[in-house]
Structure formats: structure tokens, C-alpha cells
Design a protein around this motif. Structure first.
Motif, PDB file in Angstrom:
ATOM      1  N   VAL A  91     -42.732  -9.786  15.812  1.00 28.69           N
ATOM      2  CA  VAL A  91     -41.642  -9.393  16.700  1.00 28.69           C
ATOM      3  C   VAL A  91     -42.161  -9.233  18.130  1.00 28.69           C
ATOM      4  O   VAL A  91     -41.526  -9.694  19.085  1.00 28.69           O
ATOM      5  CB  VAL A  91     -40.966  -8.088  16.219  1.00 28.69           C
ATOM      6  CG1 VAL A  91     -39.924  -7.605  17.232  1.00 28.69           C
ATOM      7  CG2 VAL A  91     -40.325  -8.290  14.860  1.00 28.69           C
ATOM      8  N   VAL A 137     -40.617 -11.304  21.212  1.00 27.65           N
ATOM      9  CA  VAL A 137     -40.004 -10.593  22.342  1.00 27.65           C
ATOM     10  C   VAL A 137     -40.622 -11.068  23.648  1.00 27.65           C
ATOM     11  O   VAL A 137     -39.916 -11.335  24.624  1.00 27.65           O
ATOM     12  CB  VAL A 137     -40.148  -9.062  22.180  1.00 27.65           C
ATOM     13  CG1 VAL A 137     -39.831  -8.330  23.477  1.00 27.65           C
ATOM     14  CG2 VAL A 137     -39.251  -8.562  21.059  1.00 27.65           C
ATOM     15  N   LEU A 144     -35.297 -13.493  16.011  1.00 28.55           N
ATOM     16  CA  LEU A 144     -35.453 -12.325  16.875  1.00 28.55           C
ATOM     17  C   LEU A 144     -34.130 -11.586  17.034  1.00 28.55           C
ATOM     18  O   LEU A 144     -34.087 -10.348  16.966  1.00 28.55           O
ATOM     19  CB  LEU A 144     -36.005 -12.750  18.233  1.00 28.55           C
ATOM     20  CG  LEU A 144     -36.208 -11.621  19.247  1.00 28.55           C
ATOM     21  CD1 LEU A 144     -37.167 -10.554  18.704  1.00 28.55           C
ATOM     22  CD2 LEU A 144     -36.724 -12.189  20.563  1.00 28.55           C
ATOM     23  N   THR A 145     -33.053 -12.314  17.213  1.00 30.46           N
ATOM     24  CA  THR A 145     -31.730 -11.699  17.333  1.00 30.46           C
ATOM     25  C   THR A 145     -31.387 -10.910  16.072  1.00 30.46           C
ATOM     26  O   THR A 145     -30.899  -9.773  16.150  1.00 30.46           O
ATOM     27  CB  THR A 145     -30.665 -12.785  17.605  1.00 30.46           C
ATOM     28  OG1 THR A 145     -31.004 -13.446  18.830  1.00 30.46           O
ATOM     29  CG2 THR A 145     -29.273 -12.206  17.694  1.00 30.46           C
ATOM     30  N   GLU A 167     -33.524  -9.665  13.886  1.00 27.79           N
ATOM     31  CA  GLU A 167     -34.433  -8.520  13.771  1.00 27.79           C
ATOM     32  C   GLU A 167     -34.004  -7.387  14.693  1.00 27.79           C
ATOM     33  O   GLU A 167     -34.025  -6.223  14.302  1.00 27.79           O
ATOM     34  CB  GLU A 167     -35.872  -8.938  14.079  1.00 27.79           C
ATOM     35  CG  GLU A 167     -36.879  -7.807  14.029  1.00 27.79           C
ATOM     36  CD  GLU A 167     -36.988  -7.111  12.677  1.00 27.79           C
ATOM     37  OE1 GLU A 167     -37.501  -5.974  12.645  1.00 27.79           O
ATOM     38  OE2 GLU A 167     -36.569  -7.683  11.657  1.00 27.79           O
ATOM     39  N   ARG A 168     -33.605  -7.732  15.895  1.00 33.48           N
ATOM     40  CA  ARG A 168     -33.126  -6.695  16.817  1.00 33.48           C
ATOM     41  C   ARG A 168     -31.894  -6.001  16.251  1.00 33.48           C
ATOM     42  O   ARG A 168     -31.777  -4.780  16.306  1.00 33.48           O
ATOM     43  CB  ARG A 168     -32.825  -7.301  18.187  1.00 33.48           C
ATOM     44  CG  ARG A 168     -34.069  -7.592  18.996  1.00 33.48           C
ATOM     45  CD  ARG A 168     -33.725  -8.267  20.302  1.00 33.48           C
ATOM     46  NE  ARG A 168     -34.857  -8.250  21.211  1.00 33.48           N
ATOM     47  CZ  ARG A 168     -34.978  -9.046  22.246  1.00 33.48           C
ATOM     48  NH1 ARG A 168     -34.045  -9.951  22.505  1.00 33.48           N
ATOM     49  NH2 ARG A 168     -36.036  -8.975  23.025  1.00 33.48           N
ATOM     50  N   ARG A 219     -32.907  -3.619  13.469  1.00 34.90           N
ATOM     51  CA  ARG A 219     -33.507  -2.389  13.981  1.00 34.90           C
ATOM     52  C   ARG A 219     -32.461  -1.467  14.594  1.00 34.90           C
ATOM     53  O   ARG A 219     -32.519  -0.251  14.405  1.00 34.90           O
ATOM     54  CB  ARG A 219     -34.609  -2.716  14.989  1.00 34.90           C
ATOM     55  CG  ARG A 219     -35.834  -3.305  14.326  1.00 34.90           C
ATOM     56  CD  ARG A 219     -36.871  -3.720  15.328  1.00 34.90           C
ATOM     57  NE  ARG A 219     -38.049  -4.242  14.642  1.00 34.90           N
ATOM     58  CZ  ARG A 219     -39.283  -4.058  15.060  1.00 34.90           C
ATOM     59  NH1 ARG A 219     -39.522  -3.388  16.170  1.00 34.90           N
ATOM     60  NH2 ARG A 219     -40.292  -4.550  14.375  1.00 34.90           N
TER      61      ARG A 219
END
Length: 145
Positions: free
Chosen positions: A30, A34, A95-96, A98-99, A102
Motif C-alpha cells: 500500500v 500510495v 489502491l482505491t 484498499e483505501r 481502511r
């Protein structure tokens, strides 16, 4: 001393919380994604320096991400011997997701907090992040690349 101890406890708890509920990406993955999302393209050595890692460690991490189709390499137009890195569409999507994962984990954890306290926490954490980035910049600005 209490503030330092509470911050250490909070960061450790958050790390454990995310690891126990790990998604498809490891925290180290990650961090790289990022960094790449904030750049058009960058070199491996620049990523290693930004993350405070040995270039060989970063190279292995990037190879793994490239094998999974999340990162792509292209010849550097300024120096054909070098390569620049960028996110693939799959990398941006990972990434989108995973964000979002979170955000959901933290939002669920703070669901019973009053809105004013959540806003206050967000403001204070933002200030802390800004202070840490600023302090890091003053400590690394004298180092050579």
C-alpha cells in the motif's frame, strides 16, 4: 511522556487491527502504491529513498507488484538506461479498494463516537501528520540523494 506512549499504543493497535483484517495488499504494498499514485512516474531509487528503504528491498517489492500487474515499468525518456514506474489500472483499482476498506474499518470502529469528537480527532491527526512531515523534511533536507 503520556502523549508519546498513547501515540505509540495507538499506532501499534492500528497496525495490528489492519494486519488482522488484511486485504489483498500488504501494508508495504500500500505504501508503494500510495507513493506511485501521487506521481506520474518515478524511479525505484526515488521510491526507496522516500520510504527509507534499501534500494534492493524496494526492487523486490516492485518486482512483486509488477508480477501482480499493479505496477508497470517504462524506459525513462530522459535516460533510456533507467526505468520509471507507474500504477496500472489494476494498481489504481487495488489502491482505491484498499483505501475504501481502511475507511470502512475505521468508520465502523468510531461509529459510536459523537461527530464533534470525530471531527476533533481528524483535525488533530491532520496537524500531527503535517508536523511529522515537516520535521522529516528538516531532518532529511541536508542529506544527499
Amino acid at each position: 511522556m503520556q502523549l508519546s506512549e498513547e501515540l505509540a499504543r495507538t499506532f501499534a493497535a492500528m497496525g495490528r487491527f489492519l494486519r488482522e483484517r488484511e486485504g489483498d495488499l500488504a501494508p508495504t504494498d500500500v505504501a508503494v502504491l500510495v507513493r506511485l499514485a501521487g506521481q506520474q512516474c518515478t524511479r525505484s531509487r526515488d521510491l526507496a529513498q522516500a520510504e527509507g528503504l534499501d534500494p534492493s528491498t524496494m526492487s523486490r517489492r516492485l518486482a512483486s507488484l509488477a508480477e501482480r500487474g499493479l505496477v508497470e515499468r517504462h524506459p525513462d525518456p530522459a535516460d533510456r538506461r533507467a526505468q520509471v514506474l507507474g500504477l496500472t489500472e489494476a494498481g489504481l483499482e487495488a489502491l482505491t479498494q484498499e483505501r475504501a476498506r481502511r475507511v470502512e474499518l475505521v468508520t465502523d470502529t468510531l461509529a459510536d463516537w459523537p461527530e464533534t469528537e470525530k471531527a476533533q480527532l481528524a483535525d488533530l491527526l491532520g496537524r500531527l501528520a503535517d508536523s511529522l512531515e515537516s520535521a522529516r523534511g528538516t531532518h532529511t533536507s541536508g542529506q544527499s540523494p
